[in-house]
Design a protein around this motif. Sequence first.
Motif, PDB file in Angstrom:
ATOM      1  N   CYS A 146     -35.573 -32.790 -21.039  1.00  0.00           N
ATOM      2  CA  CYS A 146     -34.436 -31.878 -20.968  1.00  0.00           C
ATOM      3  C   CYS A 146     -33.135 -32.667 -21.062  1.00  0.00           C
ATOM      4  O   CYS A 146     -33.143 -33.898 -21.164  1.00  0.00           O
ATOM      5  CB  CYS A 146     -34.485 -31.021 -19.710  1.00  0.00           C
ATOM      6  SG  CYS A 146     -34.055 -31.889 -18.198  1.00  0.00           S
ATOM      7  N   LEU A 147     -32.031 -31.960 -21.022  1.00  0.00           N
ATOM      8  CA  LEU A 147     -30.732 -32.595 -21.182  1.00  0.00           C
ATOM      9  C   LEU A 147     -30.476 -33.631 -20.090  1.00  0.00           C
ATOM     10  O   LEU A 147     -29.815 -34.646 -20.324  1.00  0.00           O
ATOM     11  CB  LEU A 147     -29.629 -31.530 -21.185  1.00  0.00           C
ATOM     12  CG  LEU A 147     -28.214 -31.973 -21.574  1.00  0.00           C
ATOM     13  CD1 LEU A 147     -28.187 -32.647 -22.940  1.00  0.00           C
ATOM     14  CD2 LEU A 147     -27.262 -30.782 -21.531  1.00  0.00           C
ATOM     15  N   ASP A 148     -31.014 -33.399 -18.898  1.00  0.00           N
ATOM     16  CA  ASP A 148     -30.873 -34.370 -17.813  1.00  0.00           C
ATOM     17  C   ASP A 148     -31.450 -35.727 -18.205  1.00  0.00           C
ATOM     18  O   ASP A 148     -30.930 -36.783 -17.813  1.00  0.00           O
ATOM     19  CB  ASP A 148     -31.590 -33.872 -16.562  1.00  0.00           C
ATOM     20  CG  ASP A 148     -31.077 -32.521 -16.092  1.00  0.00           C
ATOM     21  OD1 ASP A 148     -31.107 -31.574 -16.898  1.00  0.00           O
ATOM     22  OD2 ASP A 148     -30.671 -32.405 -14.932  1.00  0.00           O
ATOM     23  N   ASP A 149     -32.544 -35.729 -18.966  1.00  0.00           N
ATOM     24  CA  ASP A 149     -33.184 -36.978 -19.380  1.00  0.00           C
ATOM     25  C   ASP A 149     -32.337 -37.728 -20.404  1.00  0.00           C
ATOM     26  O   ASP A 149     -32.398 -38.954 -20.489  1.00  0.00           O
ATOM     27  CB  ASP A 149     -34.562 -36.695 -19.973  1.00  0.00           C
ATOM     28  CG  ASP A 149     -35.490 -36.013 -18.987  1.00  0.00           C
ATOM     29  OD1 ASP A 149     -35.591 -36.507 -17.846  1.00  0.00           O
ATOM     30  OD2 ASP A 149     -36.093 -34.988 -19.342  1.00  0.00           O
TER      31      ASP A 149
ATOM     32  N   GLY B  54     -27.173 -38.993 -14.766  1.00  0.00           N
ATOM     33  CA  GLY B  54     -26.029 -39.423 -13.982  1.00  0.00           C
ATOM     34  C   GLY B  54     -24.755 -38.657 -14.224  1.00  0.00           C
ATOM     35  O   GLY B  54     -23.724 -38.956 -13.602  1.00  0.00           O
ATOM     36  N   ARG B  55     -24.797 -37.660 -15.089  1.00  0.00           N
ATOM     37  CA  ARG B  55     -23.598 -36.876 -15.366  1.00  0.00           C
ATOM     38  C   ARG B  55     -23.757 -35.470 -14.798  1.00  0.00           C
ATOM     39  O   ARG B  55     -24.868 -34.983 -14.579  1.00  0.00           O
ATOM     40  CB  ARG B  55     -23.349 -36.797 -16.872  1.00  0.00           C
ATOM     41  CG  ARG B  55     -23.105 -38.162 -17.499  1.00  0.00           C
ATOM     42  CD  ARG B  55     -22.928 -38.072 -18.990  1.00  0.00           C
ATOM     43  NE  ARG B  55     -22.821 -39.403 -19.576  1.00  0.00           N
ATOM     44  CZ  ARG B  55     -22.750 -39.647 -20.872  1.00  0.00           C
ATOM     45  NH1 ARG B  55     -22.789 -38.653 -21.733  1.00  0.00           N
ATOM     46  NH2 ARG B  55     -22.649 -40.881 -21.325  1.00  0.00           N
TER      47      ARG B  55
ATOM     48  N   ASP C 190     -20.521 -33.283 -23.608  1.00  0.00           N
ATOM     49  CA  ASP C 190     -20.904 -34.432 -24.419  1.00  0.00           C
ATOM     50  C   ASP C 190     -21.871 -34.033 -25.527  1.00  0.00           C
ATOM     51  O   ASP C 190     -21.795 -34.550 -26.651  1.00  0.00           O
ATOM     52  CB  ASP C 190     -21.547 -35.514 -23.543  1.00  0.00           C
ATOM     53  CG  ASP C 190     -20.543 -36.228 -22.661  1.00  0.00           C
ATOM     54  OD1 ASP C 190     -19.325 -36.047 -22.888  1.00  0.00           O
ATOM     55  OD2 ASP C 190     -20.962 -36.960 -21.743  1.00  0.00           O
ATOM     56  N   LEU C 191     -22.787 -33.132 -25.208  1.00  0.00           N
ATOM     57  CA  LEU C 191     -23.756 -32.670 -26.209  1.00  0.00           C
ATOM     58  C   LEU C 191     -23.044 -32.060 -27.410  1.00  0.00           C
ATOM     59  O   LEU C 191     -23.327 -32.405 -28.566  1.00  0.00           O
ATOM     60  CB  LEU C 191     -24.695 -31.636 -25.579  1.00  0.00           C
ATOM     61  CG  LEU C 191     -25.670 -30.949 -26.539  1.00  0.00           C
ATOM     62  CD1 LEU C 191     -26.705 -31.926 -27.050  1.00  0.00           C
ATOM     63  CD2 LEU C 191     -26.340 -29.752 -25.856  1.00  0.00           C
ATOM     64  N   VAL C 192     -22.100 -31.155 -27.145  1.00  0.00           N
ATOM     65  CA  VAL C 192     -21.390 -30.486 -28.239  1.00  0.00           C
ATOM     66  C   VAL C 192     -20.497 -31.474 -28.981  1.00  0.00           C
ATOM     67  O   VAL C 192     -20.419 -31.466 -30.219  1.00  0.00           O
ATOM     68  CB  VAL C 192     -20.566 -29.300 -27.700  1.00  0.00           C
ATOM     69  CG1 VAL C 192     -19.700 -28.705 -28.792  1.00  0.00           C
ATOM     70  CG2 VAL C 192     -21.496 -28.230 -27.119  1.00  0.00           C
ATOM     71  N   ARG C 193     -19.845 -32.353 -28.247  1.00  0.00           N
ATOM     72  CA  ARG C 193     -18.938 -33.311 -28.888  1.00  0.00           C
ATOM     73  C   ARG C 193     -19.682 -34.267 -29.809  1.00  0.00           C
ATOM     74  O   ARG C 193     -19.205 -34.584 -30.900  1.00  0.00           O
ATOM     75  CB  ARG C 193     -18.188 -34.097 -27.807  1.00  0.00           C
ATOM     76  CG  ARG C 193     -17.227 -35.155 -28.352  1.00  0.00           C
ATOM     77  CD  ARG C 193     -16.400 -35.768 -27.229  1.00  0.00           C
ATOM     78  NE  ARG C 193     -17.228 -36.297 -26.155  1.00  0.00           N
ATOM     79  CZ  ARG C 193     -17.808 -37.503 -26.176  1.00  0.00           C
ATOM     80  NH1 ARG C 193     -17.650 -38.287 -27.228  1.00  0.00           N
ATOM     81  NH2 ARG C 193     -18.523 -37.915 -25.146  1.00  0.00           N
TER      82      ARG C 193
END
Length: 318
Positions: A152-155, A159-160, A168-171
């Motif tokens: 998942c996105l946590d992986d 730490g964010r 950050d994903l979209v950027r």
Amino acid sequence: MIEQDSVPAVDRRAASVLRLVLAHQRRTRDAACTGAVCARCLDHHLGTVRALVAAGRRIDLVLPAFPVKSPNPAKVLGVLPDLAEEHALRFLRSLADRIGELHPAGARVLICSDGRVFSDLIGVSDEVVSAYRAELDRMIARVGGGRLGQFCLDDAAAGRSPEQMRADLVRRHGQPVERIRAEVRAGGPLLGMYRGITRFLVEDQSVPGRTESRAALQRRCRERAYGVISRSNAWSNLLAEHFPDAVRLSIHPQPCGSAKLGVLLADTPDTWLTPWHSVAVQDGARIRLMKRADAEAAGATPVLVDGRPTHYRLPARR
């Protein structure tokens, strides 16, 4: 016509693996696929699977899915995975097992849970997303047999904060919403997805105690649908970066020859219903998915396991 014996063994094995997946293919209505197992869809993914077979490597199938339960109690039993998810996981485990019978290096289905990607847009808290993922991990450990995993996105952004992860994903991997809006308004292929996502958002937000009007809700969901598409594309791009050699699966119907293979996870009344938007209903020996309100209207009653409702059961037919 090429004789079967003249086809290299690697090609035959790769094609057999893909036919197993394509037997459960979920297609768009205008897919124009040929036959029960479409030759064009098979050819599109054959190179990826052939390379893994030739190298003796495990075949990874990446599936963005299992985000979080719908917030609408008319659809689901609660916020945690239940028999609807377990039934789908058992199907995916079975699919990986059958691929392993054809390919000695085996196969793994990696479930890329995307609840963190969309939680603020679909009206679910990040705490609920975390609880869903933790229970799904326990379920995978129980039924997966080493054939299932979760990412998942946590992986990808340890730490964010959830807000930082999504930004950050979209950027890094997304498209501007304005570009998606323009494509939808032009009536391109994205229009059908936009309408389907809007419908789901409206359904999920149509909960008891809602104070805004139906028209206001629809306007809000139409706007959020652009964000869902943007983040969905970004998540897809991130997964392609992390798992470049994997076979890409989708829970959504896909057109012929798509880069993703749409797969049907369970017996459903339509091709859009998923385990996290429904309940499992036991109908004799058959398990199918239904919205909770529809199951109750059909006379189904909840079944408790360890004091918690996990699915519904329809009365025996006379």
